[in-house]
Design a protein around this motif. Structure first.
Motif, PDB file in Angstrom:
ATOM      1  N   LYS A  91       1.823   6.478  -7.023  1.00 33.50           N
ATOM      2  CA  LYS A  91       0.733   7.399  -7.367  1.00 33.50           C
ATOM      3  C   LYS A  91       1.169   8.854  -7.230  1.00 33.50           C
ATOM      4  CE  LYS A  91      -2.194   8.861  -4.449  1.00 33.50           C
ATOM      5  NZ  LYS A  91      -3.241   9.079  -3.437  1.00 33.50           N
ATOM      6  N   THR A  92       1.864   9.174  -6.151  1.00 35.45           N
ATOM      7  CA  THR A  92       2.280  10.558  -5.910  1.00 35.45           C
ATOM      8  C   THR A  92       3.276  11.036  -6.954  1.00 35.45           C
ATOM      9  OG1 THR A  92       1.944  10.270  -3.538  1.00 35.45           O
ATOM     10  CG2 THR A  92       3.309  12.118  -4.229  1.00 35.45           C
ATOM     11  N   LEU A  93       4.270  10.208  -7.260  1.00 36.12           N
ATOM     12  CA  LEU A  93       5.276  10.598  -8.251  1.00 36.12           C
ATOM     13  C   LEU A  93       4.650  10.772  -9.634  1.00 36.12           C
ATOM     14  CD1 LEU A  93       8.319   8.347  -7.271  1.00 36.12           C
ATOM     15  CD2 LEU A  93       7.898  10.721  -6.667  1.00 36.12           C
ATOM     16  N   ALA A  94       3.745   9.857  -9.997  1.00 33.06           N
ATOM     17  CA  ALA A  94       3.098   9.947 -11.307  1.00 33.06           C
ATOM     18  C   ALA A  94       2.202  11.178 -11.389  1.00 33.06           C
ATOM     19  CB  ALA A  94       2.288   8.681 -11.579  1.00 33.06           C
ATOM     20  N   LYS A  95       1.496  11.464 -10.321  1.00 27.16           N
ATOM     21  CA  LYS A  95       0.588  12.609 -10.308  1.00 27.16           C
ATOM     22  C   LYS A  95       1.345  13.929 -10.435  1.00 27.16           C
ATOM     23  CE  LYS A  95      -1.610  13.481  -6.511  1.00 27.16           C
ATOM     24  NZ  LYS A  95      -2.536  13.391  -5.363  1.00 27.16           N
ATOM     25  N   GLN A  96       2.568  13.981  -9.882  1.00 33.61           N
ATOM     26  CA  GLN A  96       3.363  15.203  -9.904  1.00 33.61           C
ATOM     27  C   GLN A  96       4.376  15.231 -11.047  1.00 33.61           C
ATOM     28  OE1 GLN A  96       2.575  17.687  -7.946  1.00 33.61           O
ATOM     29  NE2 GLN A  96       1.000  16.441  -6.980  1.00 33.61           N
ATOM     30  N   ASN A  97       4.314  14.259 -11.967  1.00 27.47           N
ATOM     31  CA  ASN A  97       5.186  14.214 -13.150  1.00 27.47           C
ATOM     32  C   ASN A  97       6.668  14.152 -12.790  1.00 27.47           C
ATOM     33  OD1 ASN A  97       2.828  14.765 -14.907  1.00 27.47           O
ATOM     34  ND2 ASN A  97       2.948  16.794 -14.002  1.00 27.47           N
ATOM     35  N   LEU A  98       6.992  13.448 -11.708  1.00 24.27           N
ATOM     36  CA  LEU A  98       8.375  13.349 -11.253  1.00 24.27           C
ATOM     37  C   LEU A  98       9.029  12.076 -11.782  1.00 24.27           C
ATOM     38  CD1 LEU A  98       7.881  14.458  -7.538  1.00 24.27           C
ATOM     39  CD2 LEU A  98       8.751  15.841  -9.425  1.00 24.27           C
ATOM     40  N   ALA A  99      10.337  12.155 -11.997  1.00 23.55           N
ATOM     41  CA  ALA A  99      11.089  10.980 -12.438  1.00 23.55           C
ATOM     42  C   ALA A  99      11.190   9.978 -11.302  1.00 23.55           C
ATOM     43  CB  ALA A  99      12.478  11.400 -12.904  1.00 23.55           C
ATOM     44  N   PHE A 100      11.183   8.690 -11.633  1.00 25.79           N
ATOM     45  CA  PHE A 100      11.226   7.631 -10.623  1.00 25.79           C
ATOM     46  C   PHE A 100      12.660   7.224 -10.310  1.00 25.79           C
ATOM     47  CE2 PHE A 100       6.864   7.536 -11.503  1.00 25.79           C
ATOM     48  CZ  PHE A 100       6.205   6.698 -10.630  1.00 25.79           C
ATOM     49  N   ARG A 101      13.440   6.983 -11.333  1.00 25.41           N
ATOM     50  CA  ARG A 101      14.734   6.336 -11.150  1.00 25.41           C
ATOM     51  C   ARG A 101      15.881   7.324 -11.262  1.00 25.41           C
ATOM     52  NH1 ARG A 101      13.222   1.724 -15.587  1.00 25.41           N
ATOM     53  NH2 ARG A 101      11.212   1.188 -14.705  1.00 25.41           N
ATOM     54  N   GLY A 102      16.998   6.929 -10.676  1.00 28.58           N
ATOM     55  CA  GLY A 102      18.217   7.712 -10.771  1.00 28.58           C
ATOM     56  C   GLY A 102      19.308   6.909 -11.440  1.00 28.58           C
ATOM     57  N   SER A 103      20.527   7.324 -11.229  1.00 26.31           N
ATOM     58  CA  SER A 103      21.660   6.621 -11.821  1.00 26.31           C
ATOM     59  C   SER A 103      22.079   5.409 -11.002  1.00 26.31           C
ATOM     60  CB  SER A 103      22.845   7.582 -11.953  1.00 26.31           C
ATOM     61  OG  SER A 103      23.180   8.139 -10.678  1.00 26.31           O
ATOM     62  N   ASN A 104      21.543   5.303  -9.773  1.00 25.26           N
ATOM     63  CA  ASN A 104      21.897   4.202  -8.870  1.00 25.26           C
ATOM     64  C   ASN A 104      20.623   3.470  -8.451  1.00 25.26           C
ATOM     65  OD1 ASN A 104      22.882   2.507  -6.827  1.00 25.26           O
ATOM     66  ND2 ASN A 104      24.393   4.024  -6.178  1.00 25.26           N
ATOM     67  N   LYS A 105      20.660   2.142  -8.463  1.00 14.94           N
ATOM     68  CA  LYS A 105      19.482   1.349  -8.127  1.00 14.94           C
ATOM     69  C   LYS A 105      19.451   0.903  -6.673  1.00 14.94           C
ATOM     70  CE  LYS A 105      18.986  -0.519 -12.813  1.00 14.94           C
ATOM     71  NZ  LYS A 105      18.912  -1.746 -13.626  1.00 14.94           N
ATOM     72  N   LEU A 110       0.830  -1.205   0.000  1.00 17.23           N
ATOM     73  CA  LEU A 110       0.000   0.000   0.000  1.00 17.23           C
ATOM     74  C   LEU A 110       0.866   1.257   0.000  1.00 17.23           C
ATOM     75  CD1 LEU A 110      -2.864  -0.958   2.485  1.00 17.23           C
ATOM     76  CD2 LEU A 110      -3.070  -0.548   0.036  1.00 17.23           C
ATOM     77  N   ARG A 111       1.948   1.240   0.745  1.00 18.33           N
ATOM     78  CA  ARG A 111       2.839   2.402   0.795  1.00 18.33           C
ATOM     79  C   ARG A 111       3.597   2.575  -0.517  1.00 18.33           C
ATOM     80  NH1 ARG A 111       1.451   0.857   5.517  1.00 18.33           N
ATOM     81  NH2 ARG A 111       1.685   2.108   7.408  1.00 18.33           N
ATOM     82  N   ILE A 112       4.021   1.468  -1.100  1.00 13.72           N
ATOM     83  CA  ILE A 112       4.735   1.548  -2.382  1.00 13.72           C
ATOM     84  C   ILE A 112       3.811   2.078  -3.479  1.00 13.72           C
ATOM     85  CG2 ILE A 112       5.829   0.158  -4.185  1.00 13.72           C
ATOM     86  CD1 ILE A 112       6.940  -1.637  -1.987  1.00 13.72           C
ATOM     87  N   ILE A 113       2.581   1.589  -3.506  1.00 13.92           N
ATOM     88  CA  ILE A 113       1.619   2.071  -4.509  1.00 13.92           C
ATOM     89  C   ILE A 113       1.324   3.550  -4.294  1.00 13.92           C
ATOM     90  CG2 ILE A 113      -0.764   1.864  -5.309  1.00 13.92           C
ATOM     91  CD1 ILE A 113      -0.588  -1.119  -4.797  1.00 13.92           C
ATOM     92  N   SER A 114       1.249   3.978  -3.039  1.00  6.67           N
ATOM     93  CA  SER A 114       0.998   5.391  -2.748  1.00  6.67           C
ATOM     94  C   SER A 114       2.137   6.273  -3.253  1.00  6.67           C
ATOM     95  CB  SER A 114       0.813   5.583  -1.240  1.00  6.67           C
ATOM     96  OG  SER A 114       0.556   6.933  -0.930  1.00  6.67           O
ATOM     97  N   VAL A 115       3.381   5.799  -3.109  1.00  9.08           N
ATOM     98  CA  VAL A 115       4.535   6.553  -3.624  1.00  9.08           C
ATOM     99  C   VAL A 115       4.474   6.632  -5.147  1.00  9.08           C
ATOM    100  CG1 VAL A 115       7.042   6.556  -3.849  1.00  9.08           C
ATOM    101  CG2 VAL A 115       6.006   6.025  -1.652  1.00  9.08           C
TER     102      VAL A 115
END
Length: 725
Positions: free
Chosen positions: A141-155, A134-139
């Motif tokens: 949702k928030t990133l997608a709603k705000q048009n933010l990038a998900f990933r960086g150069s390090n995993k 539930l927390r992962i899905i909420s994150v």
């Protein structure tokens, strides 16, 4: 198994398969006839649809021997089924198994089983992992709603450059016990499952996107009739992206609402009318939408879209002639302004001065600082070839700050040590033909500000999602009426305003004399010189009014008339519906003609959306029954919906009227999201991920209504994942 109870029985109307002599299992076998006449349900009896056999639920679980077919391989001798059931349910082994089943069921209800503690641990693990998801899905949702990038150069979480998604997870773990425990297990390698990888992110994004698409498709199918809105633009990776937006009347809410839903982005390789139409057909099929239910098309004024012979709209009309095509009203207004500006050399020169003024100050930080020191209000704006609203902002900045801008130019001309800079500033400040220091420019400034302000107001009102044809026609008629009045009396008013402006700038309020030599045509044989030169000489002011002001006003009225011909056709077809005063005062004969005309327009082959005679009979009652205060088609449709489809033809006609699009503003707005999502740093994003992220950002209202609990179940079931179940 005991917790879940026996499997659900088949429907009462299910036809059980028959054997060679046409015997079969029956629902009657689920009931036992007792000696006192009462009936008892055989709760233990199971039927396998796959095997066409019956089993005993409790004996299958608790009987250690294979003495009974009902407890092992199953029974399907339908000739002796009643006899076998009676023998089995009266047998000692069955009774003992029933007793064990009842005791275990009771212990489960009281949570007193022998593996109680192990079961408690399993339940705790189930709750823990559900809370993590539930927390992962909420994150996500928030990133997608705000048009933010998900990933960086390090995993790797916790390391530099791990990206926004993992950073958010780490931030939550600073406060939340669930995520603290989750990350502890992951870092100490107690669990190999963490659901933080990029692949899981893509799955959750797709899951959320598909959920919203399902909600949208359900609304569209409920509305039945819909319109398609298309537009294209190149993205950062130089691929042509086509946005697909659907407009429909949402009847699933308590109050009728016109909605425009974003569906997807499509990467198109063939931008011809044929290629775009083929892609549109594929999209409608993929989303289970019928092309015959389309009642409107909305495109820009590009030739591949609006072409009368090979454009998308023409190809659509060949298949579905009821899909009314509407060129975007906002694009049409922009093109009308372009026609006005280009119809006169003075108009071209005027906007050239506006752009040169912006370019002069913006080319140097030092000059911009001087501009800010002298002008403390609106900043200068650059012109745009496609967004004429920017022209209004550019003209407005000079219209109300011309004296201050002129002071800034004079300051640069007097204090600059660069000869080129000094010359440009002096030219812009004082030149009668290439600067802002002439009375002719000030009159043009007032005229264009008044025209652009009015057009911008109308254009913005036409861009709303729920704008319908009747309001659009009223707005355009009001604009035409204003332009006609301004043509007659606007010049004198503009000249008076320009004089006030000229006094504040210490400029002489006179029109400059024509300094350029007049090129005369060679006199032909037999032609007098009087016919060539003319006998009337206009004053500079009158020449400016006739050759410039009247010319752009006539061009404006002509362009609006030709570019909005389709709206005149809509008024002829639907006018009696959205003009309620006209509807209430119409005679029966004229109303019957209007209904018949609408039936013809909504007929394709042997099928028509409405029956003209029935619509005529309904409208005679509706126009008398409408409550006071009802003026808009949406309010009329609300009333028709409230009376439970007593007026089906009237309801359909109004829904189609509201479905026809007015502009492609929603498609243009989706391009803003496209630029935020597929940016320079995310130029290699996949097309599926792009579309899913776009729908999560654009349709954020629907995103709020998603049930995350059911989404977690779907996520686990879809991939066959089990969290210690």
């Amino acid at each position: 198994m005991v917790v879940q109870d026996p499997a659900k029985r088949l429907p009462i109307d299910y036809n059980f398969p028959k054997d060679g002599v046409k015997r079969h299992f029956s629902h009657l076998h689920y009931t036992r006839q007792l000696g006192d006449g009462k009936k008892q349900d055989r709760r233990w009896l199971l039927y396998s649809k796959k095997l066409n056999k019956i089993f005993c639920f409790c004996c299958k679980l608790f009987n250690k021997s294979d003495s009974s077919q009902l407890a092992s391989v199953g029974f399907n001798d339908w000739r002796n089924v009643l006899k076998r059931l009676k023998e089995h349910e009266s047998g000692r082994e069955h009774i003992l198994c029933m007793k064990q089943w009842a005791e275990l069921d009771l212990r489960l209800q009281k949570n007193q089983t022998i593996d109680k503690y192990a079961q408690d641990e399993i339940n705790k693990e189930k709750i823990h992992w559900r809370q993590v998801l539930l927390r992962i899905i909420s994150v996500v949702k928030t990133l997608a709603k705000q048009n933010l990038a998900f990933r960086g150069s390090n995993k790797k979480i916790g390391e530099e450059g791990c990206g926004t998604f993992l950073s958010f997870i780490e931030m939550i773990a600073d406060f939340d016990p669930v995520m603290i425990e989750h990350l502890r297990r992951f870092k100490e390698r107690e669990s190999r499952t963490h659901y933080l990888s990029g692949r899981i992110q893509n799955e959750l994004i797709a899951l959320l996107g598909n959920e919203i698409k399902g909600m949208i498709i359900k609304k569209i199918q409920s509305a039945k009739f819909f319109s398609v809105i298309l537009d294209c633009t190149p993205d950062i990776s130089h691929h042509e992206q086509m946005t697909v937006v659907i407009r429909c009347v949402d009847v699933s809410t308590t109050s009728v609402k016109v909605e425009e839903f974003f569906l997807t982005f499509l990467k198109v390789d063939d931008t011809s009318g044929e290629g775009l139409f083929r892609d549109l057909q594929d999209v409608l099929v993929a989303f289970d939408l019928k092309i015959d239910d389309v009642r409107g098309q909305g495109y820009d004024n590009g030739s591949n879209m609006k072409g009368k012979h090979k454009g998308v709209q023409k190809r659509f009309l060949e298949i579905n002639p009821r899909a009314f095509y509407t060129p975007c009203s906002c694009h049409s207004l922009n093109l009308a302004l372009c026609d006005m500006a280009r119809t006169s050399s003075k108009g071209i020169s005027f906007f050239g001065i506006i752009q040169r003024t912006y370019n002069f100050f913006s080319a140097s930080n030092k000059r911009w600082k001087i501009f800010e020191d002298h002008v403390d209000g609106l900043t200068l704006k650059s012109l745009s070839n496609t967004r004429w609203e920017s022209h209004g902002e550019s003209v407005k900045a000079i219209r109300f700050q011309a004296p201050k801008i002129m002071n800034a130019l004079v300051y640069i001309a007097e204090n600059s040590v660069d000869p080129q800079e000094q010359s440009e500033a002096e030219c812009l400040a004082t030149s009668e033909t290439h600067g802002i220091g002439s009375f002719e420019f000030l009159v043009s400034l007032v005229i264009w500000y008044n025209l652009l302000s009015v057009v911008n107001i109308v254009s913005k009102s036409l861009q709303s999602e729920d704008m319908d044809i009747n309001v659009a026609i009223a707005q355009l008629k009001g604009l035409v009426s204003y332009l006609q009045k301004y043509r007659d009396s606007g010049f004198e008013k503009a000249k008076s305003e320009a004089k006030i402006l000229a006094e504040s700038m210490e400029i002489e309020a006179v029109f400059p004399k024509q300094g350029k030599r007049v090129i005369k045509r060679k006199i032909q044989h037999g032609e007098s010189s009087e016919n060539v030169e003319g006998s009337v000489t206009l004053s500079p002011e009158e020449k400016f009014r006739v050759d410039y002001f009247i010319q752009i006003m006539d061009q404006a009225l002509y362009s609006l008339g030709t570019r909005f011909e389709q709206f005149e056709k809509y008024e002829k077809i639907f006018g009696f519906l959205f003009d309620l005063k006209k509807l209430q005062s119409a005679s029966d004969d004229s109303l019957m003609v209007s209904c018949a005309n609408l039936e013809d327009s909504l007929t394709h082959g042997d099928h028509s959306d409405i029956v003209g005679s029935d619509l005529f009979a309904e409208l005679k009652i509706v126009r008398e029954a409408l409550p006071e205060g009802v003026k808009k088609p949406t309010e009329v449709l609300d009333f028709l919906q409230s009376v439970h489809d007593f007026y089906p033809n009237s309801s359909i006609a109004n829904r189609i009227l509201l479905t026809i699009p007015v502009s492609v503003a929603s498609a243009e707005r989706s391009f803003s999201k496209l630029k935020l999502i597929k940016s320079y740093l995310r130029s290699t994003i996949s097309q599926e991920r792009l579309s899913d992220l776009a729908i999560l950002s654009i349709e954020r209202e629907l995103l709020r209504n998603i049930d995350f609990e059911s989404l977690v179940n779907e996520f686990l079931e879809k991939k066959g994942r089990q969290i210690m179940f």
